[in-house]
Design a protein around this motif. Sequence first.
Motif, short mmCIF file in Angstrom:
data_model
loop_
_atom_site.label_atom_id
_atom_site.label_comp_id
_atom_site.label_asym_id
_atom_site.label_seq_id
_atom_site.Cartn_x
_atom_site.Cartn_y
_atom_site.Cartn_z
N LEU A 1 0.08 -1.07 0.25
CA LEU A 1 -0.20 -0.30 0.26
C LEU A 1 0.95 1.20 -0.48
O LEU A 1 0.82 2.08 -1.00
N SER A 2 1.91 1.19 0.96
CA SER A 2 3.32 2.54 1.39
C SER A 2 3.26 2.50 -0.09
O SER A 2 3.40 4.01 -0.87
N ALA A 3 4.26 1.43 -1.20
CA ALA A 3 5.22 1.60 -2.19
C ALA A 3 3.70 2.09 -4.11
O ALA A 3 4.71 2.95 -4.77
N SER A 4 2.55 1.83 -3.52
CA SER A 4 1.30 2.23 -4.39
C SER A 4 1.15 4.07 -4.30
O SER A 4 1.61 4.61 -5.34
N GLY A 5 1.57 4.10 -3.12
CA GLY A 5 0.91 6.32 -2.80
C GLY A 5 0.02 6.22 -2.75
O GLY A 5 -0.23 7.54 -2.34
N VAL A 6 -0.40 5.09 -2.88
CA VAL A 6 -2.36 5.52 -2.28
C VAL A 6 -2.61 6.06 -0.49
O VAL A 6 -2.82 6.28 -0.66
N HIS A 7 -1.17 5.37 0.73
CA HIS A 7 -1.57 5.43 1.17
C HIS A 7 0.22 5.47 2.02
O HIS A 7 0.36 4.06 1.91
N ALA A 8 1.06 6.51 1.67
CA ALA A 8 2.08 6.11 2.17
C ALA A 8 2.95 5.95 3.29
O ALA A 8 3.71 5.09 3.51
N PRO A 9 1.99 6.29 4.76
CA PRO A 9 3.11 5.91 5.04
C PRO A 9 2.85 4.68 5.54
O PRO A 9 2.16 4.27 5.67
N ARG A 10 3.68 3.64 6.64
CA ARG A 10 3.39 2.08 6.85
C ARG A 10 2.82 1.52 8.24
O ARG A 10 2.61 1.24 8.14
N GLN A 11 3.23 2.68 8.90
CA GLN A 11 1.95 1.98 9.79
C GLN A 11 0.75 3.06 10.65
O GLN A 11 0.16 2.29 10.83
N ALA A 12 0.72 5.23 10.18
CA ALA A 12 0.34 5.85 10.81
C ALA A 12 -1.15 5.44 10.14
O ALA A 12 -0.84 4.92 8.58
N GLY A 13 -2.82 5.11 10.49
CA GLY A 13 -3.83 5.25 9.61
C GLY A 13 -4.38 6.98 8.87
O GLY A 13 -5.00 6.42 8.19
N ILE A 14 -2.99 7.83 9.33
CA ILE A 14 -3.82 9.28 8.55
C ILE A 14 -2.77 9.64 7.99
O ILE A 14 -1.32 10.06 8.30
N SER A 15 -3.07 9.71 6.22
CA SER A 15 -2.50 10.59 5.57
C SER A 15 -2.08 11.87 5.40
O SER A 15 -2.74 12.34 4.66
N GLY A 16 -0.89 12.79 5.64
CA GLY A 16 -1.22 14.54 5.78
C GLY A 16 -0.69 14.67 6.46
O GLY A 16 0.73 14.63 6.32
N SER A 17 0.03 16.35 6.18
CA SER A 17 0.51 17.70 6.89
C SER A 17 -0.63 18.65 8.25
O SER A 17 -1.67 18.88 6.71
N GLN A 18 0.05 19.44 8.91
CA GLN A 18 -0.41 20.34 9.07
C GLN A 18 -1.22 21.81 7.77
O GLN A 18 -1.56 22.50 8.69
N ARG A 19 0.14 21.30 7.12
CA ARG A 19 0.06 22.77 6.13
C ARG A 19 -1.12 22.40 5.27
O ARG A 19 -1.85 23.42 4.59
N GLU A 20 -0.44 20.86 4.64
CA GLU A 20 -1.86 20.82 2.63
C GLU A 20 -3.06 20.40 3.25
O GLU A 20 -4.04 20.30 2.60
N GLY A 21 -2.99 19.41 4.93
CA GLY A 21 -4.44 18.77 4.43
C GLY A 21 -4.09 16.72 4.95
O GLY A 21 -3.80 16.60 4.56
N ALA A 22 -5.15 16.44 4.70
CA ALA A 22 -4.74 14.69 4.43
C ALA A 22 -5.07 14.32 3.61
O ALA A 22 -6.67 14.75 3.35
N ASP A 23 -4.77 13.20 2.75
CA ASP A 23 -5.20 12.46 1.89
C ASP A 23 -5.43 10.89 1.67
O ASP A 23 -6.79 11.48 0.32
N SER A 24 -5.30 10.69 2.81
CA SER A 24 -5.63 9.21 2.57
C SER A 24 -6.09 8.60 4.08
O SER A 24 -4.88 9.14 5.18
N ILE A 25 -6.76 8.47 4.40
CA ILE A 25 -6.56 7.07 5.84
C ILE A 25 -6.92 6.05 5.39
O ILE A 25 -7.04 4.91 4.60
N VAL A 26 -6.93 5.03 6.81
CA VAL A 26 -6.50 3.33 6.66
C VAL A 26 -7.59 3.14 7.75
O VAL A 26 -7.43 3.36 9.25
N LEU A 27 -8.73 2.54 7.29
CA LEU A 27 -8.97 1.65 8.38
C LEU A 27 -8.98 0.38 8.76
O LEU A 27 -8.97 -0.14 7.53
N SER A 28 -8.69 0.08 10.55
CA SER A 28 -8.34 -1.32 10.35
C SER A 28 -9.49 -2.05 11.84
O SER A 28 -8.76 -3.13 12.19
N GLY A 29 -10.09 -1.36 12.13
CA GLY A 29 -10.99 -1.56 13.13
C GLY A 29 -10.03 -1.41 14.48
O GLY A 29 -11.14 -2.56 15.06
N LYS A 30 -9.07 -1.16 15.06
CA LYS A 30 -8.47 -1.41 15.77
C LYS A 30 -8.73 0.15 16.89
O LYS A 30 -8.17 0.44 18.17
#
Length: 154
Positions: A25-54
Motif C-alpha cells: 500500500l505504501s509503495a503504491s502511493g495510495v497511502h504512504a505511511p507504513r504504520q500510521a492510519g492518517i496520511s497528511g500534513s498540517q499545512r496541506e491537509g490529509a490525503d488518505s486514511i486506513v480503517l483497520s477496525g482497531k
Amino acid sequence: MGTHRIFGHVPGYREGYEFSSRLDLSASGVHAPRQAGISGSQREGADSIVLSGKYEDDEDHGNLLIYTGHGGRDPESGKQVTDQELVRNNLALALSCQKGLPVRVIRGSDPGNPFAPPEGYRYDGLFRVEDYWRETGRSGFTVWRFRLRKIDQE
DNA sequence: TCCATGCGCGGCC
DNA sequence: GGCCGCGCAGTGG
C-alpha cells in the motif's frame, strides 16, 4: 516523497484495488505511511486514511464513517489512556474538512466489519470530511472524531 | 524528535 | 491451521 502529495485518485489505482500488505500500500502511493492510519500534513491537509477496525470508537457504515483521530493510546493494549489533541494528522484531517478536500479511504481486513475486505487492504474510493468534533470516547478520554461521507461518482 | 490503525515469528493447542 | 503474545524494523508525518 512528501513533496508530491496527491489528493484524489492515484493514477493506476482505481477504487477496489487490493493490496496484500501495508508495504504494498505504501509503495503504491495510495497511502504512504507504513504504520500510521492518517496520511497528511498540517499545512496541506490529509490525503488518505486506513480503517483497520482497531480503534474502539471508529464506526463504519459503508458510505458514512466516523473515524477516530490518533494519539493517546497505550501501544500494548490499544486502549485510550490520555486525551487526544488536535495536532499533527488530526489537524490535517480538520484542514481537509475546511478545504473540502477528497480523502482516499483504504479498508483493512476486519472480521467484525462487513464492509472490510476478507484479507489485506482495499482502496475504497474518495470521501469528504463533513464534520469533526471532540468528545469523550468509550475509554472516558477525549478523542477527536471525523465524519466522512463517500463522494458520489458519475 | 518521536510517534504511528505493522508484521513476522515461534509457542501452543 | 488458528490464535496469541512478543519484539523488531524502517519510513513518513
